[in-house]
Design an enzyme around this catalytic site. Structure first.
Site, PDB file in Angstrom:
ATOM      1  N   ASP A 443     110.717   8.893   6.631  1.00 50.29           N
ATOM      2  CA  ASP A 443     110.409   8.949   5.195  1.00 50.29           C
ATOM      3  C   ASP A 443     111.684   9.318   4.432  1.00 50.29           C
ATOM      4  OD1 ASP A 443     108.917   8.833   2.904  1.00 50.29           O
ATOM      5  OD2 ASP A 443     107.686  10.587   3.331  1.00 50.29           O
ATOM      6  N   GLU A 446     115.657   5.963   1.845  1.00 47.52           N
ATOM      7  CA  GLU A 446     116.289   4.864   1.092  1.00 47.52           C
ATOM      8  C   GLU A 446     117.828   4.959   1.044  1.00 47.52           C
ATOM      9  OE1 GLU A 446     112.317   4.880   0.801  1.00 47.52           O
ATOM     10  OE2 GLU A 446     113.507   6.532   0.027  1.00 47.52           O
ATOM     11  N   ASP A 522     104.298   5.357  -1.400  1.00 49.31           N
ATOM     12  CA  ASP A 522     103.397   6.089  -2.283  1.00 49.31           C
ATOM     13  C   ASP A 522     102.681   5.165  -3.270  1.00 49.31           C
ATOM     14  OD1 ASP A 522     104.479   8.203  -0.920  1.00 49.31           O
ATOM     15  OD2 ASP A 522     105.817   8.812  -2.545  1.00 49.31           O
TER      16      ASP A 522
END
Length: 790
Positions: A443, A446, A522
């Protein structure tokens, strides 16, 4: 932004973390201002006039006044072309070396003074000004690349470029990674910069966590995939074409790819959708098949809070007779949010808990974030500082370690583009396995640095190793998560070589399927978020990432019982079937939404478990052929224009068509059918396609249709293997491919092929061997679609 979002944002900015995020954003902006000066005056350049050509293996080089074009047809049919001498390697996308050139393809003079390369599946035509046309063997245009244009800073710096393309007027665009507004990509501009949208997203948000310069184009002329192998920040502008009415002219569809730097190089794969995905995964690597248990129902929550709450949730599933295969622990199980730690007070004896749950058939999966708390004396932080001569962490243009703001507070970031750092990071996964975890999910990769304003990522001027070539974050950002996935996958493999690693990642890039899958991130709680969930899975599958799924119920809010149930029913037919929610978004256990929802959710779970052998088979087919589990309804008939417009249903493998309910209050819905006979699996009634039918969609389930003649491996009533066979249409035959579960290791899966046909008044099923003969099936067979069939 609604009122609740505004209040949350104001509170966050006023918090300690919010104030640190403001400071982090200013540091990033200041670093970029100092290290990345304004581009200043630029010189524009186009290829210019053709000056000559040099044939070579599989193609050759066509020279122009101000650039040169390389063309190479590879063994297998993929076509590579590039400008300014760019080669296929090095590339983060390719699985190993580029494929060998096809010696049969030859660069030869073409019409009007240009050149061409004729191959078995494609003809590449180069004009005198640098336009490149891709045509079928019959001469039909698939794609026209107009002469590119470059802008070179007079004072030096990266050269940015634009490549404009034209496609047939009837063409439809798909792909570009995870897009919430698809799966068909309509007119608009799509960013190529992996981005955390900031808490939640819906169909109108772009870009998201996982972008790829991979576009799949479907038209009457055929299907092709175009991949611009460039990891720099960029954007893609798409505009669908329009066919002229009467004697009017067609307006072609257009694609414009703009990159801020990096090479201008492209791969193109053509053919049927199945052939395109096979060719694409031949280039970028086969998808790793998840372990069998990862194809079962999974449950997660940010905020379990304690080992006792984990036990309570698992007991809730068991007491109600609900199947559960996997439970995920989010960042709240860490000690102070520090990666590779465990909170000793809330999760004491975690290995014992994992062993206890595993004995009950439930595996534990751990979240892993890339950010390391910048904490002198911290075990992971100090270990990273000792890697190599300069340490493991990303540095700025002045050589200082970049510091961002993430959940633990001030954090540093491993540079996964450095092989030594990947090796070190992979060694840390031994701790996760020792804690009893069976897999990991990546998670915040990026990567993210919280920002009160601007882009929530690292400074674009930050420096990376990039496999020894060196470069800055503009080039490394989009492949950061891909390289992290490689580090994690290789680490898990090192410590448990007898097991297939289980890993999925929020972010990534082309080729990430070599290491695992992904999930939606999300996604917002609401009916638009439900629709976006389907879009993401279909689009990612067409980009070569077959294992994915959404946060069932949405991440950020409180779904109504109806919304939760419809999301749950969709998730039951997607590869990754996982409920998940934010810490302040309530629970996602099925019994929290009332007895009616519980019973209908139970039916979805039972059906998922019944179809488990089919999902195993699909995972192995994806590994062998690249075909995704979830496919657009036009997969087998891309020439059917009506199917190309269908975005609210999907094929699950070759056998099933699933029509989820994506709007509130719907109890009947229209379903677009491909050609052939289809059976409603709930009623057994047969329908003939192509065409549209209206089917019941009660709260108890969504329409699912089976293709006539299909052979589907399922779990029988006794839990053993069984083949569910749907009768072929009269006078026709059918069949299917079955791959049984080879276990969670590396045993080679055996592919079984079955044929179905009518013999008199009964349907017979035979297993076909490699020599064309037939044999016994070897397990119970249940024939459906025939009155009184047993």
């Amino acid at each position: 932004m609604n009122g609740r979002d505004l209040v949350r944002r104001v509170r966050w900015v006023g918090s300690v973390r919010g104030l640190r995020a403001v400071r982090s954003a200013w540091r990033r902006r200041s670093a970029d201002a100092a290290a990345l000066p304004a581009r200043g005056p630029e010189r524009a350049r186009v290829p210019g006039a053709l000056t000559g050509a040099e044939p070579g293996p599989g193609g050759g080089v066509v020279r122009f006044a101000r650039s040169e074009l390389r063309i190479r047809v590879a063994v297998g049919g993929a076509v590579f072309w590039s400008w300014d001498g760019a080669e296929p390697s090095p590339s983060y996308a390719l699985a190993g070396a580029a494929p060998a050139p096809d010696e049969r393809a030859v660069l030869e003079p073409g019409k009007d003074g240009g050149w061409q390369v004729v191959s078995e599946r494609l003809t590449v035509v180069v004009s005198r000004t640098g336009a490149v046309e891709l045509r079928t063997p019959g001469g039909v245009l698939l794609r026209r690349e107009l002469p590119p244009r470059w802008w070179e800073p007079v004072g030096g710096g990266p050269v940015r470029w634009v490549q404009r393309s034209e496609v047939p007027a009837d063409a439809r665009f798909f792909g570009l990674g995870g897009r919430a507004g698809g799966p068909r990509l309509r007119d608009g501009v799509y960013g190529l910069w992996n981005t955390d949208p900031g808490g939640r997203f819906g169909p109108g948000d772009d870009p998201l966590y996982l972008t790829m310069p991979v576009q799949v184009v479907v038209s009457d002329a055929g299907t092709h995939l175009a991949f611009h192998d460039n990891s720099w920040a960029g954007r893609v502008a798409l505009r669908e074409g329009e066919e002229g009415a009467g004697s009017g002219h067609d307006r072609p569809g257009t694609c414009e790819v703009r990159m801020e730097g990096g090479p201008l190089r492209c791969w193109v794969v053509t053919g049927t959708p199945a052939r395109v995905l096979r060719g694409w995964t031949a280039l970028t690597g086969p998808p790793v098949a998840p372990p069998s248990w990862a194809l079962g129902p999974q449950h997660a929550r940010w905020g379990f809070g304690s080992a006792e709450e984990v036990r309570r949730v698992v007991s809730g599933y068991r007491e109600r007779g609900l199947p559960l295969s996997v439970l995920h622990l989010d960042i709240d199980h860490y000690d102070g949010h520090r990666v590779f730690t465990v909170d000793p007070e809330r999760f004491p004896g975690l290995p014992a808990l994992a062993k206890e749950l595993r004995a009950d058939g439930v595996r534990l999966v751990s979240i892993v974030d890339p950010a390391v708390k910048a904490e002198p004396g911290g075990a992971v932080f100090e270990a990273g500082r000792a890697v190599g001569a300069r340490g493991a962490y990303v540095r700025d243009a002045r050589g200082r370690v970049v510091v961002g703001e993430v959940w633990p507070g001030a954090c540093v970031y491993p540079d996964f583009t450095d092989p030594f750092v990947r090796d070190w990071w992979g060694s840390l996964y031994e701790e996760r396995l020792a804690q009893g975890f069976s897999g990991v999910w990546h998670d915040m990769n990026e990567p993210v640095s919280f920002a009160a304003f601007g882009d929530p990522s690292l400074p674009r001027s930050a420096r990376h190793v990039l496999e020894g070539a060196g470069g800055d974050h503009r080039e490394a950002h989009n492949v950061y998560a891909l390289a992290m996935a490689r580090a994690g996958y290789e680490g898990l493999l090192r410590w448990r070589p007898e097991e297939r690693p289980f890993l999925f990642s929020r972010s990534g890039w082309a080729g990430m399927q070599r290491y695992g899958g992904t999930w939606s991130g999300d996604v917002s709680t609401g009916w638009p978020g439900l629709r976006a969930s389907l879009s993401l899975v279909v689009g990612l599958g067409l980009c070569g990432v077959p294992y994915s799924g959404p946060d069932v119920g949405g991440f950020d809010g409180f779904p109504s019982p109806e919304l939760y149930l419809r999301w749950f029913q969709l998730g039951a037919y997607l590869p990754l079937f996982r409920t998940h929610a934010a810490i302040d978004a309530g629970r996602r256990e099925p019994w929290e939404f009332g007895p009616e929802v519980l019973e209908h959710a139970r039916a979805a779970l039972v059906e998922r478990e019944r179809l488990h052998p089919y999902f195993v088979s699909l995972s192995q087919v994806a590994r062998l052929t690249g075909a995704p589990y979830v496919r657009p309804v036009w997969w087998g008939a891309p020439g059917d224009r009506a199917l190309r417009e269908c975005e609210d249903a999907f094929l699950l493998g070759d056998a099933l068509l699933v029509a989820p309910v994506l709007e509130p209050g719907v109890r009947r819905r229209a379903v677009r059918l491909p050609r052939g006979r289809w059976y409603d699996t709930a009623t057994g009634r047969a329908y003939e396609g192509p065409g549209q039918v209206l089917l019941d969609a009660p709260l108890s389930g969504v329409p699912v249709l089976a293709r006539a003649g299909a052979v589907i491996p399922v779990r029988g009533a006794d839990g053993g293997p069984e083949l569910e066979v749907w009768a072929p249409a009269p006078g026709r035959t059918g069949g299917g491919v079955v791959v049984r579960d080879p276990g969670d290791g590396w045993a080679e899966a055996e592919v079984e092929r079955y044929a179905t046909r009518w013999e008199g008044d009964r349907v017979v099923v035979r297993r076909r061997d490699g020599g064309g003969g037939e044999g016994a099936v070897g397990c119970p067979v249940r024939v459906r679609g025939v009155p009184d069939a047993s």
